[in-house]
Design an enzyme around this catalytic site. Structure first.
Site, PDB file in Angstrom:
ATOM      1  N   GLU A  66      -6.470  -7.822  -0.788  1.00  0.00           N
ATOM      2  CA  GLU A  66      -6.933  -7.764   0.595  1.00  0.00           C
ATOM      3  C   GLU A  66      -8.413  -7.442   0.633  1.00  0.00           C
ATOM      4  O   GLU A  66      -8.902  -6.606  -0.135  1.00  0.00           O
ATOM      5  CB  GLU A  66      -6.183  -6.700   1.406  1.00  0.00           C
ATOM      6  CG  GLU A  66      -4.745  -7.023   1.738  1.00  0.00           C
ATOM      7  CD  GLU A  66      -4.133  -5.963   2.637  1.00  0.00           C
ATOM      8  OE1 GLU A  66      -4.886  -5.264   3.357  1.00  0.00           O
ATOM      9  OE2 GLU A  66      -2.901  -5.808   2.606  1.00  0.00           O
ATOM     10  N   GLU A 120       0.815  -1.219   0.000  1.00  0.00           N
ATOM     11  CA  GLU A 120       0.000   0.000   0.000  1.00  0.00           C
ATOM     12  C   GLU A 120       0.852   1.275   0.000  1.00  0.00           C
ATOM     13  O   GLU A 120       0.818   2.080   0.924  1.00  0.00           O
ATOM     14  CB  GLU A 120      -0.956   0.005   1.193  1.00  0.00           C
ATOM     15  CG  GLU A 120      -1.992  -1.094   1.125  1.00  0.00           C
ATOM     16  CD  GLU A 120      -2.985  -1.074   2.278  1.00  0.00           C
ATOM     17  OE1 GLU A 120      -4.013  -1.763   2.197  1.00  0.00           O
ATOM     18  OE2 GLU A 120      -2.726  -0.367   3.287  1.00  0.00           O
TER      19      GLU A 120
END
Length: 686
Positions: A313, A158
């Site tokens: 995710e 991320e």
């Protein structure tokens, strides 16, 4: 003829199912790994993302490496038919590095260096951080690049944030010099003569700061572009450090928030796009609004490379960091997971596999709860989904046949948010884009989310809401698209500035003026209590009738050849054009001069879908909150019918011959959908 995309990994040419796995948190208890393997197989999980935050476990002190636990893990995976996305651990660096090399710690916009902690609290420009990252990455690649359990590289985690240290200031100036060559060109592009902010030496330029320069819009825009480019460059640096050990291993990085980085710039250096989705399901009884918005982001990430992506995710139950930790209600785990597959994902993966015992995400949802066994509702939901994914893996590698596209550029988004007018209390760019996308979602029309630099020729219909930043070349591309028979839909606040955030002179909508056949003289922001309306003119070619409420933005336009379809109902500009269409070459361009509500958008796009003949997943009427999505390999279409309405519903099938994807059972007539229900069907490709 459409064909399947080659599998993301030849080692695992099926739909992937798994989670982020952090055995480095459990090294004190070797029994955990043994139990986890048993539970992974029981849940139908075939892949794990490992090592994401394991730098300290791999290099506890500088130059001392402890790979034995990773050796055991990957060997155990191999023995049990489980695969791994092996992460580079740069998402969170060790404390020893922060202590010995302070330069790796980020400097905030206020020019204060951060302390050690959090994630991505490091400088992507720092030579030391790049050096240390290269060392650990190369060692991982040399040791595991040929390991049979490793199917690809998960680069960092991320990416996000920015640094304002001296290294980054120098890099920003170098970036600007490469772009503009001279200070004269930069001063012209940034319009620095305003407030006498003209630069006379490159050393005078710094990044935007709360206690310094932050009101020069071209400056702000270039800083955001630089941050993206510098982050992409660091990501490429990481890829280069692992690629050599086994060039056949695909690389990805999991994307998340769209706020800071232009993810379209990452696509050329990645083999597969992956992203992390955490919707706040069940804020309302009717989840259709949220379902449509999540579909937009799935479409966005699929469109970055125009091929299947990975849902890297998601949560199997709840999060712990949202304002309310709401459980997924019965059926929602399967529905929301397969929604990703419907829109192009070849995986469903979770954060996390096993709940952490401590720290900030110890209450974040996981497949294995603190109880540590399989006898939970969540585990059973995951296992059920695992079985479904195994049963429908023929979908892997199929594509989405979209003939409709929405134009969504990060440059435009940044510039709109920086524009200072016409409605600083909320111009609602994202909400507007999502509203237009939802109209297609309600109709079951597949949509790509494209950028201005993408190829437009494959589409019949392009929607460009609030194309505020419109380059001359973008205007020419859209003009050519319409001339060759395409249909374009634009809205207010379009064609206003160029790539430097400088206003187009000579009249708005600038490069779109010829294509739209209008001149936008003024634009008015409305207070929340203000309302206006659009009344359709009699016998308009769309066949729409009645009056529709508008709000927030009203643009005062004049026709320069465009046909007026509807006019304003109120204010001093009542009776002036509010909806137009311009014929240009073989195509047409529609313009909405005011922000209109979902009732109008739904009615309008129904007519446009009929007029253009763009592909729909099914030729049937879909009830409110129910949508359909299609993937295809050119021979077989795979249809996903999804119910986000919060109540049971039913759908009448069209005349195609359908069968259930899991059982091959023939289906005809009406499909009944439970609350949070989903049906997976297939038919011969159209």
């Amino acid at each position: 003829m459409t064909q399947k995309i080659p599998p993301i990994s030849g080692k695992l040419p099926v739909l992937m199912h798994g989670a982020d796995y952090n055995p480095d948190q459990w090294l004190h208890d070797p029994r955990i790994l043994e139990e986890d393997i048993r539970l992974m197989k029981l849940a139908g999980c075939n892949v794990m993302a490992i090592g994401i935050f394991a730098w300290t476990a791999l290099e506890p002190t500088e130059g001392t490496f402890t790979f034995e636990w990773m050796d055991r893990l990957l060997d155990t995976f191999k023995e049990n038919g489980i695969y791994a996305w092996l992460a580079t651990p740069s998402g969170a660096r060790p404390a020893w590095m922060s202590e010995r090399y302070p330069e790796v710690r980020r400097v905030a916009a206020n020019r204060v260096r951060n302390l050690h902690g959090l994630r991505h609290n490091h400088c992507f420009t720092s030579p030391v951080f790049r050096e240390k990252t290269a060392i650990i990455n190369k060692k991982l690649a040399e040791r595991y690049g040929e390991h049979p359990a490793v199917i690809g590289w998960h680069i960092s985690n991320e990416f996000g944030g920015e640094c304002h240290c001296g290294y980054c200031q120098d890099a920003f100036r170098t970036w600007l010099q490469k772009k503009y060559s001279t200070l004269e060109a930069l001063n012209s592009a940034w319009w620095t003569s305003f407030w006498a902010h003209v630069y006379t030496d490159w050393k005078q330029i710094e990044s935007p700061a709360p206690h310094g320069e932050n009101m020069v819009h071209g400056h702000n825009l270039d800083w955001r572009r630089f941050v993206t480019d510098q982050t992409v460059d660091f990501c490429k640096h990481e890829i280069d450090t692992v690629r050599g050990a086994n060039p056949d291993l695909p690389v990805t990085t999991n994307m998340h928030m769209i706020e800071g980085l232009d993810y379209r710039k990452f696509a050329p250096i990645l083999d597969v796009i992956s992203w992390d989705a955490y919707p706040t399901w069940h804020e309302q009884q009717d989840d259709s609004g949220l379902g449509a918005s999540v579909a937009f982001y799935h479409d966005l990430f699929r469109s970055l490379k125009q091929k299947p992506f990975l849902l890297m995710e998601s949560t199997p139950s709840l999060t712990n960091w949202q304002s309310v930790s709401k459980l997924k209600q019965p059926g929602m785990h399967k529905l929301s997971s397969l929604q990703a597959v419907a829109h192009g994902s070849d995986s469903v993966q979770y954060f996390q596999w096993r709940k952490s015992q401590g720290s900030s995400e110890k209450f974040h949802g996981a497949v294995v709860d603190h109880a540590g066994h399989e006898h939970t509702r969540v585990f059973k939901d995951v296992a059920e989904l695992g079985q479904t994914l195994a049963n429908v893996s023929e979908v892997a590698g199929t594509t989405t046949p979209a003939e409709t596209a929405i134009l969504f550029d990060w440059d435009n988004r940044w510039a709109i948010k920086d524009s200072q007018g016409p409605r600083n209390m909320g111009i609602h760019y994202e909400e507007t884009v999502l509203a237009h996308h939802r109209a297609f979602w309600e109709e079951g029309v597949p949509v790509d989310i494209i950028g201005a630099e993408d190829d437009l020729t494959k589409y019949k219909l392009i929607v460009a809401p609030m194309l505020y930043l419109c380059r001359e070349e973008t205007g020419h591309k859209l003009e050519k698209f319409v001339e060759l028979g395409g249909t374009l839909v634009t809205t207010y606040w379009s064609g206003v500035v160029n790539e430097h955030d400088l206003c187009h002179l000579g009249g708005f909508p600038g490069p779109l003026r010829k294509t739209l056949g209008i001149w936008a003289e003024e634009i008015e922001g409305l207070y929340d209590h203000d309302r206006n309306g659009l009344v359709m003119l009699a016998n308009n070619p769309l066949g729409l009738t009645g009056t529709f409420e508008s709000h927030e933005i009203c643009e005062i336009i004049h026709s320069e050849g465009a046909e007026v379809l509807g006019v304003y109902t109120d204010s001093f500009y009542a009776g002036m054009p509010a909806l137009t269409v311009n014929q240009l070459g073989e195509g047409q361009a529609y313009h909405m001069a005011t922000r209109l509500k979902p009732d109008f958008l739904q009615a309008f796009y129904k007519k446009i879908i009929e007029q253009t003949g763009v592909a729909r997943a099914m030729d049937t009427v879909l009830p409110h909150g129910v949508t359909a999505q299609v993937r295809t390999d050119g021979l077989t279409d795979y249809i996903f019918i999804m119910n986000f309405s919060g109540k049971s519903s039913c759908v009448s099938l069209d005349n195609a011959s359908y069968s259930r994807l899991e059982s091959n059972e023939t289906v005809e007539g009406t499909i009944e959908l439970a609350v949070n229900g989903i049906e997976l069907l297939k038919r011969q490709a159209k």
